[in-house]
Design a protein around this motif. Structure first.
Motif, PDB file in Angstrom:
ATOM      1  N   THR A 224      -0.191  37.223   2.213  1.00 25.94           N
ATOM      2  CA  THR A 224       0.078  37.862   3.496  1.00 25.94           C
ATOM      3  C   THR A 224      -0.904  37.410   4.570  1.00 25.94           C
ATOM      4  OG1 THR A 224       0.974  39.815   2.393  1.00 25.94           O
ATOM      5  CG2 THR A 224       0.325  40.074   4.687  1.00 25.94           C
ATOM      6  N   THR A 225      -2.151  37.175   4.175  1.00 27.70           N
ATOM      7  CA  THR A 225      -3.196  36.834   5.138  1.00 27.70           C
ATOM      8  C   THR A 225      -3.051  35.419   5.686  1.00 27.70           C
ATOM      9  OG1 THR A 225      -4.730  38.307   3.982  1.00 27.70           O
ATOM     10  CG2 THR A 225      -5.687  36.724   5.510  1.00 27.70           C
ATOM     11  N   ILE A 226      -2.650  34.461   4.843  1.00 25.10           N
ATOM     12  CA  ILE A 226      -2.540  33.064   5.266  1.00 25.10           C
ATOM     13  C   ILE A 226      -1.626  32.898   6.481  1.00 25.10           C
ATOM     14  CG2 ILE A 226      -1.602  30.799   4.606  1.00 25.10           C
ATOM     15  CD1 ILE A 226      -2.806  31.230   1.836  1.00 25.10           C
ATOM     16  N   PRO A 227      -0.416  33.474   6.487  1.00 21.34           N
ATOM     17  CA  PRO A 227       0.424  33.313   7.684  1.00 21.34           C
ATOM     18  C   PRO A 227      -0.207  33.895   8.942  1.00 21.34           C
ATOM     19  CG  PRO A 227       1.741  34.064   5.836  1.00 21.34           C
ATOM     20  CD  PRO A 227       0.311  34.151   5.402  1.00 21.34           C
ATOM     21  N   LEU A 228      -0.872  35.037   8.828  1.00 24.08           N
ATOM     22  CA  LEU A 228      -1.493  35.648  10.000  1.00 24.08           C
ATOM     23  C   LEU A 228      -2.583  34.746  10.572  1.00 24.08           C
ATOM     24  CD1 LEU A 228      -1.805  39.377   8.855  1.00 24.08           C
ATOM     25  CD2 LEU A 228      -0.037  38.345  10.292  1.00 24.08           C
ATOM     26  N   LEU A 229      -3.357  34.113   9.704  1.00 23.29           N
ATOM     27  CA  LEU A 229      -4.396  33.188  10.172  1.00 23.29           C
ATOM     28  C   LEU A 229      -3.767  31.943  10.808  1.00 23.29           C
ATOM     29  CD1 LEU A 229      -6.955  33.455   7.220  1.00 23.29           C
ATOM     30  CD2 LEU A 229      -7.094  34.518   9.483  1.00 23.29           C
ATOM     31  N   CYS A 230      -2.640  31.490  10.247  1.00 25.40           N
ATOM     32  CA  CYS A 230      -1.932  30.361  10.860  1.00 25.40           C
ATOM     33  C   CYS A 230      -1.448  30.732  12.257  1.00 25.40           C
ATOM     34  CB  CYS A 230      -0.741  29.953   9.993  1.00 25.40           C
ATOM     35  SG  CYS A 230      -1.173  29.145   8.439  1.00 25.40           S
ATOM     36  N   PHE A 231      -0.914  31.950  12.397  1.00 18.60           N
ATOM     37  CA  PHE A 231      -0.475  32.406  13.717  1.00 18.60           C
ATOM     38  C   PHE A 231      -1.645  32.383  14.693  1.00 18.60           C
ATOM     39  CE2 PHE A 231       2.718  35.537  11.549  1.00 18.60           C
ATOM     40  CZ  PHE A 231       3.429  34.452  11.052  1.00 18.60           C
ATOM     41  N   ALA A 232      -2.781  32.894  14.228  1.00 17.09           N
ATOM     42  CA  ALA A 232      -3.931  33.049  15.120  1.00 17.09           C
ATOM     43  C   ALA A 232      -4.481  31.705  15.595  1.00 17.09           C
ATOM     44  CB  ALA A 232      -5.029  33.845  14.410  1.00 17.09           C
ATOM     45  N   PHE A 233      -4.632  30.751  14.677  1.00 16.19           N
ATOM     46  CA  PHE A 233      -5.334  29.520  15.025  1.00 16.19           C
ATOM     47  C   PHE A 233      -4.414  28.406  15.525  1.00 16.19           C
ATOM     48  CE2 PHE A 233      -8.273  31.560  11.952  1.00 16.19           C
ATOM     49  CZ  PHE A 233      -9.335  31.737  12.825  1.00 16.19           C
ATOM     50  N   PHE A 234      -3.125  28.472  15.229  1.00 17.35           N
ATOM     51  CA  PHE A 234      -2.213  27.407  15.638  1.00 17.35           C
ATOM     52  C   PHE A 234      -1.461  27.743  16.920  1.00 17.35           C
ATOM     53  CE2 PHE A 234       1.812  24.874  14.877  1.00 17.35           C
ATOM     54  CZ  PHE A 234       1.240  23.656  15.152  1.00 17.35           C
ATOM     55  N   SER A 235      -1.272  29.024  17.208  1.00 22.01           N
ATOM     56  CA  SER A 235      -0.465  29.431  18.363  1.00 22.01           C
ATOM     57  C   SER A 235      -0.905  28.819  19.692  1.00 22.01           C
ATOM     58  CB  SER A 235      -0.447  30.964  18.479  1.00 22.01           C
ATOM     59  OG  SER A 235       0.265  31.545  17.413  1.00 22.01           O
ATOM     60  N   PRO A 236      -2.235  28.706  19.985  1.00 23.64           N
ATOM     61  CA  PRO A 236      -2.620  28.151  21.296  1.00 23.64           C
ATOM     62  C   PRO A 236      -2.177  26.710  21.520  1.00 23.64           C
ATOM     63  CG  PRO A 236      -4.468  29.288  20.268  1.00 23.64           C
ATOM     64  CD  PRO A 236      -3.400  29.155  19.225  1.00 23.64           C
ATOM     65  N   PHE A 237      -1.902  25.968  20.446  1.00 23.27           N
ATOM     66  CA  PHE A 237      -1.534  24.556  20.583  1.00 23.27           C
ATOM     67  C   PHE A 237      -0.026  24.346  20.685  1.00 23.27           C
ATOM     68  CE2 PHE A 237      -5.436  24.889  18.029  1.00 23.27           C
ATOM     69  CZ  PHE A 237      -6.311  24.221  18.872  1.00 23.27           C
ATOM     70  N   VAL A 238       0.734  25.385  20.377  1.00 22.90           N
ATOM     71  CA  VAL A 238       2.191  25.251  20.345  1.00 22.90           C
ATOM     72  C   VAL A 238       2.790  24.947  21.719  1.00 22.90           C
ATOM     73  CG1 VAL A 238       4.357  26.461  19.838  1.00 22.90           C
ATOM     74  CG2 VAL A 238       2.421  26.656  18.259  1.00 22.90           C
ATOM     75  N   PRO A 239       2.353  25.606  22.814  1.00 21.37           N
ATOM     76  CA  PRO A 239       2.958  25.283  24.118  1.00 21.37           C
ATOM     77  C   PRO A 239       2.850  23.807  24.487  1.00 21.37           C
ATOM     78  CG  PRO A 239       1.710  27.320  24.273  1.00 21.37           C
ATOM     79  CD  PRO A 239       1.400  26.729  22.931  1.00 21.37           C
ATOM     80  N   GLN A 240       1.707  23.172  24.152  1.00 23.42           N
ATOM     81  CA  GLN A 240       1.555  21.750  24.452  1.00 23.42           C
ATOM     82  C   GLN A 240       2.556  20.902  23.659  1.00 23.42           C
ATOM     83  OE1 GLN A 240      -0.830  23.993  24.030  1.00 23.42           O
ATOM     84  NE2 GLN A 240      -2.839  23.309  24.766  1.00 23.42           N
ATOM     85  N   LEU A 241       2.782  21.268  22.402  1.00 26.77           N
ATOM     86  CA  LEU A 241       3.768  20.544  21.597  1.00 26.77           C
ATOM     87  C   LEU A 241       5.155  20.667  22.207  1.00 26.77           C
ATOM     88  CD1 LEU A 241       2.744  21.483  17.933  1.00 26.77           C
ATOM     89  CD2 LEU A 241       2.517  19.250  19.036  1.00 26.77           C
ATOM     90  N   GLY A 242       5.473  21.876  22.662  1.00 31.76           N
ATOM     91  CA  GLY A 242       6.775  22.104  23.270  1.00 31.76           C
ATOM     92  C   GLY A 242       6.961  21.299  24.538  1.00 31.76           C
ATOM     93  N   ARG A 243       5.913  21.240  25.353  1.00 28.66           N
ATOM     94  CA  ARG A 243       6.013  20.488  26.608  1.00 28.66           C
ATOM     95  C   ARG A 243       6.147  18.987  26.355  1.00 28.66           C
ATOM     96  NH1 ARG A 243       2.820  24.788  29.110  1.00 28.66           N
ATOM     97  NH2 ARG A 243       0.909  24.042  28.164  1.00 28.66           N
ATOM     98  N   LYS A 244       5.490  18.501  25.312  1.00 29.76           N
ATOM     99  CA  LYS A 244       5.489  17.059  25.057  1.00 29.76           C
ATOM    100  C   LYS A 244       6.781  16.584  24.398  1.00 29.76           C
ATOM    101  CE  LYS A 244       2.715  13.350  23.012  1.00 29.76           C
ATOM    102  NZ  LYS A 244       1.446  13.000  22.323  1.00 29.76           N
ATOM    103  N   TYR A 245       7.243  17.324  23.387  1.00 31.75           N
ATOM    104  CA  TYR A 245       8.372  16.847  22.601  1.00 31.75           C
ATOM    105  C   TYR A 245       9.677  17.621  22.855  1.00 31.75           C
ATOM    106  CZ  TYR A 245       4.669  14.492  20.029  1.00 31.75           C
ATOM    107  OH  TYR A 245       3.595  13.714  19.694  1.00 31.75           O
ATOM    108  N   GLY A 246       9.583  18.724  23.590  1.00 31.77           N
ATOM    109  CA  GLY A 246      10.760  19.556  23.819  1.00 31.77           C
ATOM    110  C   GLY A 246      10.719  20.789  22.929  1.00 31.77           C
ATOM    111  N   ASN A 247      10.815  21.956  23.536  1.00 35.67           N
ATOM    112  CA  ASN A 247      10.739  23.205  22.769  1.00 35.67           C
ATOM    113  C   ASN A 247      11.786  23.269  21.669  1.00 35.67           C
ATOM    114  OD1 ASN A 247       8.689  24.173  24.481  1.00 35.67           O
ATOM    115  ND2 ASN A 247      10.179  24.994  25.931  1.00 35.67           N
ATOM    116  N   GLU A 248      13.009  22.845  22.008  1.00 34.11           N
ATOM    117  CA  GLU A 248      14.112  22.965  21.066  1.00 34.11           C
ATOM    118  C   GLU A 248      13.898  22.085  19.832  1.00 34.11           C
ATOM    119  OE1 GLU A 248      15.587  23.618  25.293  1.00 34.11           O
ATOM    120  OE2 GLU A 248      14.250  22.227  24.240  1.00 34.11           O
ATOM    121  N   LEU A 249      13.415  20.857  20.029  1.00 31.57           N
ATOM    122  CA  LEU A 249      13.183  19.961  18.905  1.00 31.57           C
ATOM    123  C   LEU A 249      12.035  20.456  18.037  1.00 31.57           C
ATOM    124  CD1 LEU A 249      13.736  17.348  17.365  1.00 31.57           C
ATOM    125  CD2 LEU A 249      12.191  16.166  18.952  1.00 31.57           C
ATOM    126  N   VAL A 250      10.965  20.921  18.669  1.00 33.85           N
ATOM    127  CA  VAL A 250       9.817  21.433  17.913  1.00 33.85           C
ATOM    128  C   VAL A 250      10.238  22.637  17.066  1.00 33.85           C
ATOM    129  CG1 VAL A 250       7.528  22.496  18.115  1.00 33.85           C
ATOM    130  CG2 VAL A 250       8.133  20.566  19.579  1.00 33.85           C
TER     131      VAL A 250
END
Length: 386
Positions: A48-74
């Motif tokens: 249960t803890t692993i996904p929550l930590l993934c949410f916490a540490f990966f979420s700030p980088f997701v908007p940049q991925l969406g802008r670069k490659y397209g939200n829908e494709l990501v």
């Protein structure tokens, strides 16, 4: 509405359906997983803890991925990775941990980009589509949690968990129309202030964080509290399922009301009263089944009022889909750090005091602070206002 738009709505529903089920389905099956794979007891909590930590540490980088490659494709690729990680995590302890990490990273992408995609695809119907998204996520999670043991008894726990991968693959088929109209950021310097420097963004992030702390803490410990009050494990399990079902109505109604009235003070105060009543009554050591039914319904409703309102505020308090993505990434990074430490701290306090009174009293204080941040956000037209 065009045919492609209708197909995409099914894709949104199915993508929302895999945003909680891979995590929520695990808890009822923990004993089967441990017995079959020989997972050390100390590692069970990490599922249960692993996904929550993934949410916490990966979420700030997701908007940049969406802008670069397209939200829908990501998002499409994230669901593919989720399907693969979920399918293989039933084969060994190593795959269980690795697959759970892949699931956590994938859901982090969906958490951040789903509100953005809804704002882009349905700018005139954001409230209704947000309601549909949060309702679908809640419904699928409740069904998976409630039926996981039945499915495991009939088909085996491995196939029960792998069924989520099939749901994800079906969702990908209905997501294909979104890939024909992908949104990417235009080249050039990004305008506007940094979301991390906006006071309103911090208020909304802390609102997200404290509601996450309350949600995951109650999700983790309410069954144990009910058993401590004298209910049987079977009764506690039934009431736990009822608590999740009670969240269905708010998950659909709250975003619609938020977009209709724009100011959400009434929703926030309703959330506050419900939380205070639910936690306050939970402090009463009673085995009354009738009173406990009231408690879990009120708590389930309060939790989803808070969550659904947060999802609505991401779009309601921003001016562009890009801003929505930025605050979604920031708020979920802050939020899931608090969500990860909440249940552990709550359990530790109960262990050292031998009582649920102090931990529950602290949650009452958290509710008041949550209300303060919610009202602070409501006073602003956007999170970038001074």
């Amino acid at each position: 509405m065009r045919k492609q738009g209708k197909i995409l709505i099914i894709g949104i529903i199915l993508f929302a359906g895999v945003m909680r089920t891979p995590i929520g389905m695990v808890s009822p099956l923990l004993s089967s997983i441990q017995h079959s794979l020989g997972v050390p007891a100390g590692l069970l909590g990490s599922i249960t803890t692993i996904p929550l930590l993934c949410f916490a540490f990966f979420s700030p980088f997701v908007p940049q991925l969406g802008r670069k490659y397209g939200n829908e494709l990501v998002m499409f690729l994230a669901v593919l990775i989720l399907a693969v990680g979920n399918y293989f995590r039933v084969f060994s302890t190593a795959w269980l941990l690795g697959g759970t990490m892949l699931i956590g990273l994938s859901i982090a992408v969906l958490n951040v980009l789903m509100p953005v995609t809804i704002a882009q695809k349905y700018p005139q119907r954001v409230g209704v589509m947000t309601s549909l998204y949060t309702f679908s996520m809640t419904l699928f999670s409740a069904l998976a949690s409630g039926q996981s043991v039945v499915m495991a008894q009939r088909f085996g726990w491995q196939k029960a968990m792998q069924s989520i991968s099939l749901l994800a693959l079906i969702g990908m088929v209905f997501w294909l129309p979104a890939l024909k109209g992908m949104h990417r950021a235009k080249a050039g310097k990004k305008g506007g202030s940094s979301v991390w420097k906006a006071r309103g963004a911090w208020y909304l992030s802390l609102f997200m964080g404290l509601q996450s702390l309350l949600f995951y803490t109650t999700l983790t410990w309410v069954p144990s509290i009910l058993v401590a009050h004298g209910l049987s494990q079977g009764e506690a399990s039934q009431l736990f399922g009822l608590m999740q079902l009670a969240s269905l109505v708010p998950s659909y109604v709250v975003p619609i009301l938020a977009y209709r009235f724009k100011r959400v003070r009434g929703i926030i105060l309703t959330m506050t009263v419900s939380f205070l009543a639910g936690i306050g009554l939970l402090m009463v050591p009673t085995a009354s089944f009738g009173l406990t039914v009231v408690i879990v319904i009120v708590l389930g409703a309060a939790s989803n009022i808070a969550f659904s309102l947060t999802m609505a505020l991401f779009s309601l308090k921003t001016s562009t889909p890009e801003q929505t993505g930025d605050i979604s990434g920031m708020a979920q990074a802050v939020g899931y750090v608090l969500a990860a430490i909440g249940p552990v701290s709550f359990g530790y306090l109960q262990h050292i005091t031998g009582s649920w009174t102090l931990p529950l009293s602290i949650l009452l204080v958290v509710i008041i602070v949550l209300t303060f941040f919610g009202l602070a956000v409501d006073q602003r037209e956007t999170i970038f206002d001074d």
